[in-house]
Design an enzyme around this catalytic site. Structure first.
Site, short mmCIF file in Angstrom:
data_model
loop_
_atom_site.label_atom_id
_atom_site.label_comp_id
_atom_site.label_asym_id
_atom_site.label_seq_id
_atom_site.Cartn_x
_atom_site.Cartn_y
_atom_site.Cartn_z
N LYS A 52 0.85 -1.19 0.00
CA LYS A 52 0.00 0.00 0.00
C LYS A 52 0.89 1.24 0.00
O LYS A 52 1.93 1.27 0.68
CB LYS A 52 -0.90 -0.02 1.24
CG LYS A 52 -1.95 1.08 1.27
CD LYS A 52 -2.89 0.93 2.46
CE LYS A 52 -3.96 2.00 2.50
NZ LYS A 52 -4.88 1.84 3.64
N SER A 127 -9.82 1.79 2.68
CA SER A 127 -8.95 2.52 1.78
C SER A 127 -7.90 1.66 1.08
O SER A 127 -7.32 2.10 0.09
CB SER A 127 -8.24 3.64 2.55
OG SER A 127 -7.39 3.08 3.54
N SER A 151 -9.91 -0.53 6.91
CA SER A 151 -9.33 -0.44 5.56
C SER A 151 -8.59 -1.66 5.04
O SER A 151 -8.26 -1.69 3.86
CB SER A 151 -8.41 0.76 5.48
OG SER A 151 -9.19 1.91 5.33
N1 GLN Z 1 -13.21 4.17 5.97
C1 GLN Z 1 -12.57 4.63 7.16
C2 GLN Z 1 -12.17 6.08 7.01
O1 GLN Z 1 -12.44 6.62 6.00
C3 GLN Z 1 -11.42 3.75 7.50
C4 GLN Z 1 -10.18 4.06 6.80
C5 GLN Z 1 -9.02 3.24 7.22
O2 GLN Z 1 -9.16 2.22 7.91
N2 GLN Z 1 -7.85 3.70 6.85
O3 GLN Z 1 -11.59 6.67 7.84
#
Ligand code: GLN
Length: 446
Positions: A52, A127, A151
């Protein structure tokens, strides 16, 4: 084979932001040559991995999918990268994500959207959408993602692969670009639970470079894959099968529980009464932490600097205005507001108190049961564009993953069937530092 597959499918899936082909080929060749006369191999010897793009890689562009970091080349490796390299895995390239890991669909990338390999009209989740899509599309064997509120698990669920969020403190965050430091964890995305245990074996463990890293022994995860769940006690929170969770998702989870029952486990319904406050609590705390963490992107120390400002303050403003996307700006504003004098007690402090209650719900249930099981997400992968207009519907989608980060416990998502041709994910949540039981249950079910 990995680069050939990428050449064949990545113009559709769009999982990769940066490829490192020359270095990867040279390294693979070196590994082949060095193998002559050698019996000991690294645990991930020769296996292709994607990373990532919020995990820093020495000399290789690391953007967090932000225009602000479009040309940023880190001068060092993240701790996990050092470990991955010593395991002799071959790093293929860097994967797309929501900008600074803020989002649930990879539609917030500053560069382009990634698509779900099961159906290109749908999102891969986020994400870590690139991390999940690249594994699901067969471009790499496994990848690393990061999980602050779901995410790793939610995109794994949407793409029909396995994703683990380890216990907070289990995997070093050194070199993971910070979003919300009290929640962030790096986790593996793989095709099988066994592969996941292999990657965890490599990346887990204490690191003095991360002050929140836990000095707790790392067990032999592979040894936990016994297939035995006889006598295992499972808790199923009623809030996880409540209104808002799609009927197909519920029925797949109930089928999975039947399979585990067939293997000798038992389950009971429990309650995590404060879960309903988790989304609000998470978005306050994570945005507050993000507003502080992202202050370092000032146009001076990293990445893109605007030429427009007439003085220093204007240069900061211009660089940040041009560099950050809308969602990142929204979070910085929300977090700055919540931390500002006069509002701190009403929002940030209150959210911290509620976080303690949410954590206590998990501690209470996990004192009596071995694992908690429910769905990873309320629905399967939604359509591209479906939730981009209303951030609140996007945030609500994280309702089943966020409480786990607030509690700090480990959780895995494993595929448990299809609904309308799209994968459903089963979430298995464990006690602090008990990834072994989580793996054992996931592996027995798989
Ligand atoms: N969807 C969540 C957010 O937008 C989680 C994101 C994540 O785990 N990095 O913050």
């Amino acid at each position: 084979a990995s680069y050939k597959r990428i050449a064949d499918v990545d113009d559709k899936v769009k999982a990769f932001l940066t490829l490192d082909e020359e270095n990867a080929r040279n390294y693979a060749k070196q590994l082949d040559e060095a193998l002559v006369g050698r019996t000991e191999k690294g645990l991930l010897y020769g296996l292709p991995i994607g990373i990532k793009d919020n995990i820093v890689t020495k000399g290789l562009r690391t953007t967090c999918a932000s225009k602000l970091l479009g040309d940023f080349e880190p001068v060092h490796d993240a701790t996990v990268m050092g470990k991955i390299r010593s395991s002799e895995a071959v790093m293929i390239g860097k994967l797309n994500m929501d900008e600074f890991a803020m989002g649930s669909s990879t539609e917030n990338s500053g560069f382009f959207r990634t698509r779900n390999p099961w159906n290109l009209d749908h999102v891969p989740g986020g994400s870590s959408g690139g991390s999940a899509a690249s594994v699901a599309a067969g471009e790499v064997l496994f990848s690393l993602g990061s999980d602050t509120g779901g995410s790793v698990r939610q995109p794994a669920s949407y793409c029909g692969v396995v994703g683990l969020k380890p216990t907070y403190g289990r995997v070093s965050r050194f070199g993971l670009v910070a979003f919300a430091s009290s929640l962030d964890q790096i986790g593996p995305v793989t095709r099988t639970v066994e592969d996941n245990a292999y990657v965890m074996q490599v990346i887990a463990g204490y690191d003095k470079m991360d002050s929140t890293s836990a000095n707790v022994d790392v067990p032999d995860y592979l040894a936990s894959l016994t297939g035995d769940v006889q006598g295992l006690k499972i808790a199923v929170p009623k809030e996880y099968l409540a209104e808002g969770v799609h009927e197909d998702v519920k029925s797949k989870v109930l089928e999975a529980l039947k399979v585990l029952e067939g293997l000798g486990a038992t389950w009971e319904e429990v309650s995590l009464p404060h879960s309903k406050y988790a989304v609000a609590t998470y978005y306050l705390l994570s945005s507050s932490e993000a507003s502080a963490n992202l202050a370092r992107f000032d146009g001076v120390r990293y990445g893109v600097r605007s030429d427009n400002g007439a003085n220093l303050i204007e240069m900061y403003k211009e660089s940040r205005s041009q560099g950050f996307g809308n969602e990142v700006k929204r979070r910085i504003m929300l977090g700055t507001f919540a931390l500002s004098s006069g509002y701190y007690d009403a929002y940030y402090k209150k959210a911290q108190q509620v976080r303690t209650l949410i954590k206590k719900d998990f501690d209470d249930v996990l004192a009596k049961y071995d694992v908690i099981i429910g769905p990873t997400a309320p629905t399967t992968a939604f359509k591209i564009g479906e939730k981009t207009k209303d951030p609140l519907t996007m945030y609500a989608n994280d309702i089943l993953t966020i409480p786990i980060n607030l509690a700090g416990v480990p959780a895995i998502s494993v595929p448990c069937g299809l609904s309308n041709g799209l994968p459903v994910g089963l979430q298995i949540i464990g006690k602090h530092f008990d990834e072994s039981t989580v793996f054992r249950v996931a592996h027995a079910f798989e």
